[in-house]
Design a protein around this motif. Structure first.
Motif, PDB file in Angstrom:
ATOM      1  N   GLN A 141      -9.234  46.884  68.730  1.00  0.00           N
ATOM      2  CA  GLN A 141      -7.987  46.307  68.214  1.00  0.00           C
ATOM      3  C   GLN A 141      -7.906  44.816  68.529  1.00  0.00           C
ATOM      4  O   GLN A 141      -7.497  44.015  67.693  1.00  0.00           O
ATOM      5  CB  GLN A 141      -6.767  47.025  68.820  1.00  0.00           C
ATOM      6  CG  GLN A 141      -6.609  48.469  68.375  1.00  0.00           C
ATOM      7  CD  GLN A 141      -6.408  48.596  66.876  1.00  0.00           C
ATOM      8  OE1 GLN A 141      -5.910  47.681  66.223  1.00  0.00           O
ATOM      9  NE2 GLN A 141      -6.826  49.712  66.306  1.00  0.00           N
ATOM     10  N   GLY A 142      -8.292  44.461  69.748  1.00  0.00           N
ATOM     11  CA  GLY A 142      -8.231  43.064  70.156  1.00  0.00           C
ATOM     12  C   GLY A 142      -9.135  42.189  69.296  1.00  0.00           C
ATOM     13  O   GLY A 142      -8.725  41.128  68.838  1.00  0.00           O
ATOM     14  N   ALA A 143     -10.341  42.665  69.037  1.00  0.00           N
ATOM     15  CA  ALA A 143     -11.289  41.867  68.249  1.00  0.00           C
ATOM     16  C   ALA A 143     -10.835  41.768  66.803  1.00  0.00           C
ATOM     17  O   ALA A 143     -10.988  40.736  66.158  1.00  0.00           O
ATOM     18  CB  ALA A 143     -12.682  42.496  68.318  1.00  0.00           C
ATOM     19  N   ALA A 172     -10.541  35.570  73.271  1.00  0.00           N
ATOM     20  CA  ALA A 172      -9.317  35.732  72.488  1.00  0.00           C
ATOM     21  C   ALA A 172      -8.795  37.158  72.582  1.00  0.00           C
ATOM     22  O   ALA A 172      -7.591  37.395  72.578  1.00  0.00           O
ATOM     23  CB  ALA A 172      -9.557  35.341  71.026  1.00  0.00           C
ATOM     24  N   ALA A 173      -9.713  38.124  72.689  1.00  0.00           N
ATOM     25  CA  ALA A 173      -9.305  39.534  72.744  1.00  0.00           C
ATOM     26  C   ALA A 173      -9.082  40.006  74.176  1.00  0.00           C
ATOM     27  O   ALA A 173      -8.681  41.149  74.401  1.00  0.00           O
ATOM     28  CB  ALA A 173     -10.365  40.409  72.068  1.00  0.00           C
ATOM     29  N   LEU A 178      -8.181  43.944  78.530  1.00  0.00           N
ATOM     30  CA  LEU A 178      -7.759  44.260  79.894  1.00  0.00           C
ATOM     31  C   LEU A 178      -6.649  45.306  79.901  1.00  0.00           C
ATOM     32  O   LEU A 178      -6.549  46.104  80.838  1.00  0.00           O
ATOM     33  CB  LEU A 178      -7.314  42.990  80.618  1.00  0.00           C
ATOM     34  CG  LEU A 178      -8.457  42.003  80.904  1.00  0.00           C
ATOM     35  CD1 LEU A 178      -7.929  40.767  81.622  1.00  0.00           C
ATOM     36  CD2 LEU A 178      -9.563  42.649  81.716  1.00  0.00           C
ATOM     37  N   ALA A 179      -5.831  45.332  78.839  1.00  0.00           N
ATOM     38  CA  ALA A 179      -4.832  46.401  78.727  1.00  0.00           C
ATOM     39  C   ALA A 179      -5.550  47.741  78.636  1.00  0.00           C
ATOM     40  O   ALA A 179      -5.132  48.734  79.249  1.00  0.00           O
ATOM     41  CB  ALA A 179      -3.955  46.172  77.504  1.00  0.00           C
ATOM     42  N   VAL A 246      -5.794  36.066  82.398  1.00  0.00           N
ATOM     43  CA  VAL A 246      -5.140  35.793  81.102  1.00  0.00           C
ATOM     44  C   VAL A 246      -3.754  35.174  81.278  1.00  0.00           C
ATOM     45  O   VAL A 246      -2.847  35.446  80.516  1.00  0.00           O
ATOM     46  CB  VAL A 246      -5.052  37.060  80.209  1.00  0.00           C
ATOM     47  CG1 VAL A 246      -6.447  37.523  79.846  1.00  0.00           C
ATOM     48  CG2 VAL A 246      -4.278  38.161  80.886  1.00  0.00           C
ATOM     49  N   ARG A 247      -3.634  34.325  82.293  1.00  0.00           N
ATOM     50  CA  ARG A 247      -2.338  33.687  82.503  1.00  0.00           C
ATOM     51  C   ARG A 247      -1.892  32.923  81.250  1.00  0.00           C
ATOM     52  O   ARG A 247      -0.724  32.828  80.943  1.00  0.00           O
ATOM     53  CB  ARG A 247      -2.402  32.741  83.711  1.00  0.00           C
ATOM     54  CG  ARG A 247      -1.049  32.344  84.223  1.00  0.00           C
ATOM     55  CD  ARG A 247      -1.137  31.674  85.582  1.00  0.00           C
ATOM     56  NE  ARG A 247      -1.891  32.481  86.527  1.00  0.00           N
ATOM     57  CZ  ARG A 247      -2.810  31.980  87.353  1.00  0.00           C
ATOM     58  NH1 ARG A 247      -3.087  30.701  87.334  1.00  0.00           N
ATOM     59  NH2 ARG A 247      -3.461  32.753  88.181  1.00  0.00           N
ATOM     60  N   TRP A 248      -2.871  32.380  80.507  1.00  0.00           N
ATOM     61  CA  TRP A 248      -2.565  31.610  79.298  1.00  0.00           C
ATOM     62  C   TRP A 248      -1.841  32.406  78.239  1.00  0.00           C
ATOM     63  O   TRP A 248      -1.242  31.840  77.337  1.00  0.00           O
ATOM     64  CB  TRP A 248      -3.841  31.026  78.715  1.00  0.00           C
ATOM     65  CG  TRP A 248      -4.939  32.030  78.512  1.00  0.00           C
ATOM     66  CD1 TRP A 248      -5.931  32.351  79.401  1.00  0.00           C
ATOM     67  CD2 TRP A 248      -5.154  32.872  77.375  1.00  0.00           C
ATOM     68  NE1 TRP A 248      -6.736  33.326  78.878  1.00  0.00           N
ATOM     69  CE2 TRP A 248      -6.287  33.660  77.632  1.00  0.00           C
ATOM     70  CE3 TRP A 248      -4.505  33.029  76.159  1.00  0.00           C
ATOM     71  CZ2 TRP A 248      -6.778  34.596  76.739  1.00  0.00           C
ATOM     72  CZ3 TRP A 248      -4.996  33.959  75.257  1.00  0.00           C
ATOM     73  CH2 TRP A 248      -6.123  34.731  75.559  1.00  0.00           C
TER      74      TRP A 248
END
Lengths: 260, 280
Positions: A141-143, A172-173, A178-179, A246-248
């Motif tokens: 899903q992320g990709a 980007a994903a 990580l989720a 992924v603080r960004w």
């Protein structure tokens, strides 16, 4: 630290204490042998953690869990990313995934035991299978959600296909990946215990179910607390790592879902 | 078209002696898209266009006329169904750092801060970190974002994001800038400011720019040439040369009757395009 921050820090602890209180009250009200009070269960914890044999058992379990989880991440993240970017890979793997998804991975344990025995390999494999699905799915899903124009921007800078995958699609994903890993981590713990429930040889699950066989209910519940505590510790540690990575992408306000 | 061979193996461009070799040459390009229900859609039909080195060319047309697709073909992101697009005489087979895109969606790398985004292309091309950083800082200053180097994209406004995107693309020194409705997502004031700043930047080094927009004012204000397109299928309706002096200042231009006439004429052209669709 101001009052609201303090409240956020302390609230998970309050929730645990609340749960133990309800347990204590419930056990006192029911008064059956198979349901010890929270205090009895807690009192049994030192005898487990103090016992060399039990400790080794738990460490064995954790080793299998770590290997299963690590291998799953290593295989599933690249696979999920490729599914998200290459249509042929997605149409090949998606049906397979849909078949494997609803099968409880622990239900495969007896078959896997027939092939690979009752040892570490079978148990690690089951953990691997249990963890893989959510990581593949979230990586996929992320990709898929990565903006095409972002990939194009990289292509214009001269990044090769592999570099685009590794240096644009992967970061980007990453929040989504990580989720998936966070879900996978909890599933790793669950499959770890269930695998040891079926292949009764050693491990944390074995301690639990041996105690159950011998009607040592305070040990059973003590083990449940230990496993639960492990889950909370892993989740909190992973959440710390995730935030650092992924603080960004973080929204400004976040629900306090774990100790961190 | 007859071609006279000069030497064996070398063919003369028909116009080689008259004007400089085109930076971008689009030769009878068509683009077909498969849509759902097995119907295909002709996005571009037989487009030929030549863009000289250093020219600022806008492509203008109603939405769905394939103007962005044409830009993607020059970028090498989309392969044309028929025809060839060339950059400096070489057929385009894929994206490359000689053609730098700027998209309406900004497409910044969200995990990199402003400096990291601008440095990315330079680092990719093997420029040493210190040198890449120095160049990037100068560019960030040029686009007016000094002091924001360590901000992440999500912390910036739309206009600021587009400034970063422009700096990120300029950083790796593309010979052609491909701008796909770059100011389309911005509010009117931000849009005007970015147009002015883009012109100032462009006037320093006069890169070739292919600029897709649906704003007539924007096209006339910025361009040397405006390509007006029709849709379904996407064709070139007319190419209008904008003969206005440079450097252009917005305040002067808005009062200039020549500017006003260009805007009115081109608006009329687009109106004709839409009218033709209704009453073919």
């Amino acid at each position: 630290m101001n009052a609201s921050q303090f409240g956020r820090r302390i609230s998970p602890l309050l929730a645990c204490i609340g749960l133990l209180c309800v347990w204590q009250a419930g056990a006192l009200a029911l008064k059956t042998d198979s349901f010890p009070t929270a205090l009895e269960a807690i009192r049994a914890i030192p005898s487990i953690l103090g016992d060399h044999e039990s400790l080794l058992n738990i460490l064995d379990s954790l080793r299998r869990m770590a290997i299963g989880f690590g291998l799953a991440a290593l295989v599933s993240i690249p696979l999920g990313l490729m599914m998200g970017r290459i249509r042929a890979v997605a149409s090949l793997c998606n049906p397979l995934l849909m078949i494997v998804y609803p099968v409880p991975k622990a239900a495969l344990m007896p078959v896997i035991m027939l092939w690979l025995g009752v040892g570490d390999v079978s148990k690690t494999l089951v953990i691997f299978l249990g963890v893989s699905i959510p990581i593949i799915y979230h990586s996929f899903q992320g990709a898929k959600a990565v903006e095409e124009k972002m990939v194009w921007s990289g292509a214009a800078m001269g990044l090769s296909g592999f570099q685009r995958m590794f240096r644009i699609v992967l970061p980007a994903a990453l929040p989504e990946i990580l989720a998936g890993c966070r879900t996978g981590l909890v599933l790793a713990l669950i499959t770890m215990v269930t695998s040891e429930m079926i292949a009764r040889q050693n491990g944390a699950g074995n301690i639990l179910f041996n105690a159950l066989d011998m009607a040592q209910y305070d040990t059973v519940f003590a083990m449940i607390i230990v496993i639960g505590a492990l889950g909370i510790i892993f989740d909190a540690a992973f959440e710390k790592l995730r935030r650092a990575l992924v603080r960004w992408s973080e929204p400004r306000f976040d629900m306090p879902l774990s100790f961190s | 078209m007859s071609v006279v061979p000069l030497r064996p193996g070398v063919q003369a461009e028909p116009s080689a002696h008259a004007k400089p070799v085109a930076m971008i040459e689009i030769d009878r390009v068509s683009q077909m898209f498969e849509t759902s229900g097995r119907r295909s859609h002709l996005a571009l039909s037989d487009i030929s266009l030549s863009i000289e080195d250093g020219a600022f060319v806008s492509i203008l047309g109603p939405s769905g006329c394939g103007k962005s697709t044409l830009l993607y073909i020059v970028g090498g992101f989309v392969m044309p169904t028929a025809g060839v697009a060339k950059v400096k005489g070489r057929a385009i087979t894929g994206p490359g750092p000689d053609r730098g895109p700027v998209f309406q969606e900004f497409a910044l790398f969200p995990w990199k801060n402003v400096l990291g985004n601008v440095m990315y292309g330079l680092r990719q091309q093997g420029v040493k970190r210190a040198e890449a950083e120095a160049q990037s800082r100068r560019l960030i200053e040029m686009v007016g974002l000094k002091g924001y180097e360590s901000f992440y994209p999500k912390e910036l406004s739309g206009g600021m994001k587009q400034r970063v995107a422009i700096a990120r693309t300029l950083a790796y020194h593309p010979e052609v800038l491909l701008m796909d409705e770059p100011f389309g997502a911005l509010d009117a004031h931000t849009r005007t400011r970015l147009q002015n700043d883009l012109l100032n930047i462009w006037e320093r080094d006069r890169k070739t720019v292919l600029f897709v927009t649906h704003s007539v004012d924007e096209a006339v204000f910025l361009s040397d040439k405006v390509v007006v397109m029709t849709r379904s299928p996407g064709r070139i309706k007319e190419i209008v040369d904008i003969d206005l002096p440079r450097p252009r200042r917005r305040a002067d231009l808005l009062l200039d009757p020549h500017y006003q006439k260009y805007v009115v004429d081109i608006e009329k052209l687009i109106d004709d395009v839409l009218e033709d669709e209704l009453h073919p």
